[in-house]
Design an enzyme around this catalytic site. Structure first.
Site, short mmCIF file in Angstrom:
data_model
loop_
_atom_site.label_atom_id
_atom_site.label_comp_id
_atom_site.label_asym_id
_atom_site.label_seq_id
_atom_site.Cartn_x
_atom_site.Cartn_y
_atom_site.Cartn_z
CG HIS A 161 55.34 47.70 44.88
ND1 HIS A 161 54.36 48.47 44.30
CD2 HIS A 161 54.98 46.40 44.66
CE1 HIS A 161 53.46 47.69 43.73
NE2 HIS A 161 53.81 46.43 43.93
CB SER A 185 54.94 42.98 42.27
OG SER A 185 53.69 42.51 41.82
CD GLU A 204 45.86 39.39 37.44
OE1 GLU A 204 44.63 39.34 37.59
OE2 GLU A 204 46.66 39.72 38.34
CG ASP A 208 49.95 41.17 45.89
OD1 ASP A 208 50.07 40.14 45.20
OD2 ASP A 208 50.04 42.31 45.41
CG HIS A 258 47.29 37.40 44.02
ND1 HIS A 258 48.06 36.76 44.97
CD2 HIS A 258 46.06 36.83 44.10
CE1 HIS A 258 47.33 35.86 45.59
NE2 HIS A 258 46.12 35.88 45.08
#
Length: 283
Positions: free
Chosen positions: A18, A105, A123, A169, A41
């Site tokens: 981050h 994020s 997601e 990620d 993600h």
């Protein structure tokens, strides 16, 4: 699809990921032209560190907990400057004092993007996707999707703005995740060769990481950074000993900023002997 990031939010790996993400977005904002952030993600956006899930692991205490708060200790000026865009958001979420909320994020993007910029949050986990969609339902800049991440990248790239950043990620639940990461990178570069790509990966067995870099080397990418943090020597490959970022088309300032940040993090976030860092350009 069983992975829930709430158990790991704010850990040392999040700090690395981050902080770098915030630096990249900060650089994109230097130009007036709109850009897009694609988060493959995404998770849920914000994480309750005072909740039951985070309390079961307390991983944040050895991550953001060592950087934020009255007991965190001094930070060298160059490292503090590199951390500033990221820690400013953490402070904003915890303005009442203490450390109870952590920005994932999507929240970092939401806090940093301008009115004409756009963000796509993907997601797959249905419960987390519902939480994510509710969190950003009122934000006209945001769109939430529920595709397989690798399918999403095919559908979303290139962005209409032709400027932007892609964060990849994976949870690394599957044994072939590094292979899929390399293949996903190749596909993303075919579609969006000028974009900034951030690929996060765990460091357990260094040989597996080396194999990943061997797989991406034939892509002949000329503008890259390999940034890794080890919180201990990787003697036990069953443990998360560190993490890395492979960054394609990084901002020209990023190498110097990570060069100031990673040595500090290797010292501050160490979990055992052998804590170290690695920063290489054009691997």
């Amino acid at each position: 699809m069983n992975y829930r990031h709430i158990y790991h939010a704010g850990n040392f790996a999040d700090v690395v990921k981050h902080a770098a993400l915030a630096l990249c977005i900060d650089h994109l904002r230097l130009k007036a032209a709109p850009f897009r952030v694609v988060d493959a993600h995404a998770g849920i956006g914000r994480y309750d560190l005072a909740g039951v899930e985070a309390g079961k692991t307390l991983e944040f205490s050895d991550g953001i907990g060592r950087l934020f708060g009255v007991d965190a200790g001094p930070v060298p000026p160059a490292a503090a400057a590199a951390l500033a865009p990221y820690l400013d958001i953490v402070r904003k979420l915890n303005a009442g004092g203490g450390l109870t909320l952590y920005p994932g994020s999507p929240e970092i993007a939401a806090q940093m993007l301008r009115e004409d910029d756009r963000m796509i949050f993907n997601e797959l986990h249905p419960e987390d996707r519902g939480t994510l969609a509710a969190a950003y339902a009122a934000d006209r800049r945001a769109k939430v999707m529920g595709l397989d991440a690798w399918t999403a990248l095919k559908a979303l790239l290139p962005p209409p703005e032709r400027r932007g950043l892609v964060l990849i990620d994976p949870p690394f639940e599957q044994p072939d995740e590094f292979e899929r990461l390399a293949a996903g990178l190749a596909g993303a570069m075919r579609r969006f060769a000028t974009g900034t790509l951030l690929l996060w990966y765990p460091v357990k067995d260094p040989a597996v990481v080396s194999a990943f870099y061997g797989a991406v080397r034939p892509l002949n990418l000329t503008k890259t950074l390999r940034a890794e943090l080890l919180v201990r020597a990787p003697a036990d490959i069953s443990k998360l000993n560190g993490c890395g970022l492979f960054i394609v088309n990084p901002p020209w300032t990023l190498s110097d900023k990570l060069g100031a940040l990673l040595p500090f993090l290797a010292e501050r976030l160490a979990r055992g002997a052998g804590a170290d860092y690695r920063l290489e350009a054009s691997v």
